[in-house]
Design an enzyme around this catalytic site. Structure first.
Site, PDB file in Angstrom:
ATOM      1  N   LEU A  57       0.798  -1.239   0.000  1.00  0.00           N
ATOM      2  CA  LEU A  57       0.000   0.000   0.000  1.00  0.00           C
ATOM      3  C   LEU A  57       0.827   1.283   0.000  1.00  0.00           C
ATOM      4  O   LEU A  57       0.253   2.379   0.010  1.00  0.00           O
ATOM      5  CB  LEU A  57      -0.944  -0.015   1.218  1.00  0.00           C
ATOM      6  CG  LEU A  57      -1.893  -1.217   1.291  1.00  0.00           C
ATOM      7  CD1 LEU A  57      -2.770  -1.126   2.547  1.00  0.00           C
ATOM      8  CD2 LEU A  57      -2.749  -1.310   0.033  1.00  0.00           C
ATOM      9  N   HIS A  99      -3.614  -4.700  -9.232  1.00  0.00           N
ATOM     10  CA  HIS A  99      -4.662  -3.802  -8.726  1.00  0.00           C
ATOM     11  C   HIS A  99      -6.018  -4.450  -8.971  1.00  0.00           C
ATOM     12  O   HIS A  99      -6.271  -4.957 -10.070  1.00  0.00           O
ATOM     13  CB  HIS A  99      -4.596  -2.449  -9.438  1.00  0.00           C
ATOM     14  CG  HIS A  99      -5.574  -1.450  -8.918  1.00  0.00           C
ATOM     15  ND1 HIS A  99      -5.387  -0.743  -7.746  1.00  0.00           N
ATOM     16  CD2 HIS A  99      -6.779  -1.036  -9.407  1.00  0.00           C
ATOM     17  CE1 HIS A  99      -6.423   0.049  -7.535  1.00  0.00           C
ATOM     18  NE2 HIS A  99      -7.289  -0.117  -8.525  1.00  0.00           N
TER      19      HIS A  99
HETATM   20  C1  GRF Z   1      -5.352  -7.450  -3.589  1.00  0.00           C
HETATM   21  O1  GRF Z   1      -6.715  -7.338  -3.926  1.00  0.00           O
HETATM   22  C2  GRF Z   1      -4.524  -6.585  -4.497  1.00  0.00           C
HETATM   23  O2  GRF Z   1      -5.052  -6.423  -5.801  1.00  0.00           O
HETATM   24  C3  GRF Z   1      -4.561  -5.275  -3.807  1.00  0.00           C
HETATM   25  O3  GRF Z   1      -4.491  -5.566  -2.433  1.00  0.00           O
HETATM   26  C4  GRF Z   1      -5.064  -6.851  -2.209  1.00  0.00           C
HETATM   27  C5  GRF Z   1      -4.040  -7.640  -1.441  1.00  0.00           C
HETATM   28  O4  GRF Z   1      -4.484  -8.878  -1.119  1.00  0.00           O
HETATM   29  N1  GRF Z   1      -3.517  -4.387  -4.235  1.00  0.00           N
HETATM   30  P1  GRF Z   1      -3.464 -10.003  -0.557  1.00  0.00           P
HETATM   31  O5  GRF Z   1      -2.673  -9.375   0.586  1.00  0.00           O
HETATM   32  O6  GRF Z   1      -2.543 -10.413  -1.685  1.00  0.00           O
HETATM   33  O7  GRF Z   1      -4.355 -11.092  -0.112  1.00  0.00           O
END
Ligand code: GRF
Length: 198
Positions: free
Chosen positions: A84, A103
Site C-alpha cells: 500500500l 490492482h
Molecule cells: C489485492 O486485492 C490486491 O489487488 C490489492 O491488495 C489486495 C491484497 O491482497 N492491491 P493479498 O494481501 O494479496 O491477499
C-alpha cells in the site's frame, strides 16, 4: 538461472501464496525476498514458512534501505502484491521496467491514491459498473498509472457487496499475477500478456 523475484506486501498475502504455489522448484522464476512496511502483515509468516527472508522495512520511504535489500538479494523483478505504500523514486529509477503491481480493478478506472482494498470495490458498485476485474501494470512514480501488462474482467452481479465482488476479483488476481511473472521470466523482463480490456 531463474529470475530472482522480491515480493512487497502490506497484508495477508494471498497473492504471494498464489505466486509461491505457481512457482514450483523448476520454475523460471523464484521468490527470493519478501519486504513489508508492516510487522502485522500475515504474508510474512507465509514467506518464513517457505524459508524465504521476510523483512519489515524500518522506513518504507527510504530508497537506500529498500535498494539495499534488493541488491543484497540480487533481485531482478519486484512484485507489489497488496503493497500500500509508494515505492521510493530511487528504487523506481534503478528498477524501471522491472517493478509490477496487481490492482483489483480495470485500470485506468478506479485507481490512484487511496484506492485500495474494499474502497475500490465499493467505488465500482457505487458507479453502477457492469464489470470489474484485475490489472497488472508496470510501476512508475505515480499510483496505478504505469503501462498495463494484463487485465481480466469479471461481471458485477446484482446483489453484489464490496466483499463478494472482492472475492470474485481475487480469484482472477491469483491467476493473472503468476501468469505475468512467468511471462516476465521467459522474456527476461515484464511483457504485456494481453490487450487491456476495451
Ligand atoms: C489485492 O486485492 C490486491 O489487488 C490489492 O491488495 C489486495 C491484497 O491482497 N492491491 P493479498 O494481501 O494479496 O491477499
Amino acid at each position: 538461472m531463474p529470475m530472482r523475484v522480491a515480493v512487497c506486501i502490506s497484508g495477508r498475502g494471498s497473492n504471494l501464496r498464489a505466486l509461491l504455489e505457481a512457482l514450483g522448484p523448476d520454475a523460471p522464476a523464484q521468490v527470493v525476498l519478501v519486504l513489508s512496511n508492516s510487522a502485522k502483515a500475515g504474508g510474512l509468516e507465509l514467506a518464513r514458512s517457505h524459508g524465504i527472508p521476510a523483512i519489515v522495512l524500518a522506513d518504507f520511504r527510504s530508497g537506500s534501505e529498500m535498494l539495499g535489500w534488493l541488491e543484497q538479494n540480487r533481485v531482478d523483478l519486484v512484485v507489489l502484491a497488496g503493497y500500500l505504500k509508494m515505492i521510493p523514486p530511487e528504487v523506481v529509477a534503478r528498477y524501471r521496467g522491472r517493478i509490477i503491481n496487481i490492482h483489483p480493478a480495470l485500470l485506468p478506472a478506479f485507481g490512484g491514491p487511496g484506492m485500495y482494498g474494499g474502497r475500490v470495490h465499493q467505488a465500482v458498485l457505487d458507479a453502477g459498473a457492469a464489470e470489474s476485474g484485475a490489472t497488472v501494470h508496470l510501476v512508475d512514480e505515480e499510483y496505478d498509472r504505469g503501462e498495463i501488462l494484463a487485465q481480466e474482467r469479471v461481471p458485477v452481479l446484482s446483489g453484489d457487496t464490496a466483499d463478494s465482488l472482492a472475492r470474485r476479483v481475487l480469484e482472477v488476481e491469483h491467476r493473472l499475477l503468476p501468469a505475468v511473472v512467468l511471462a516476465a521470466a521467459r522474456a527476461g523482463r515484464p511483457v504485456p500478456l494481453n490487450q487491456p480490456a476495451e
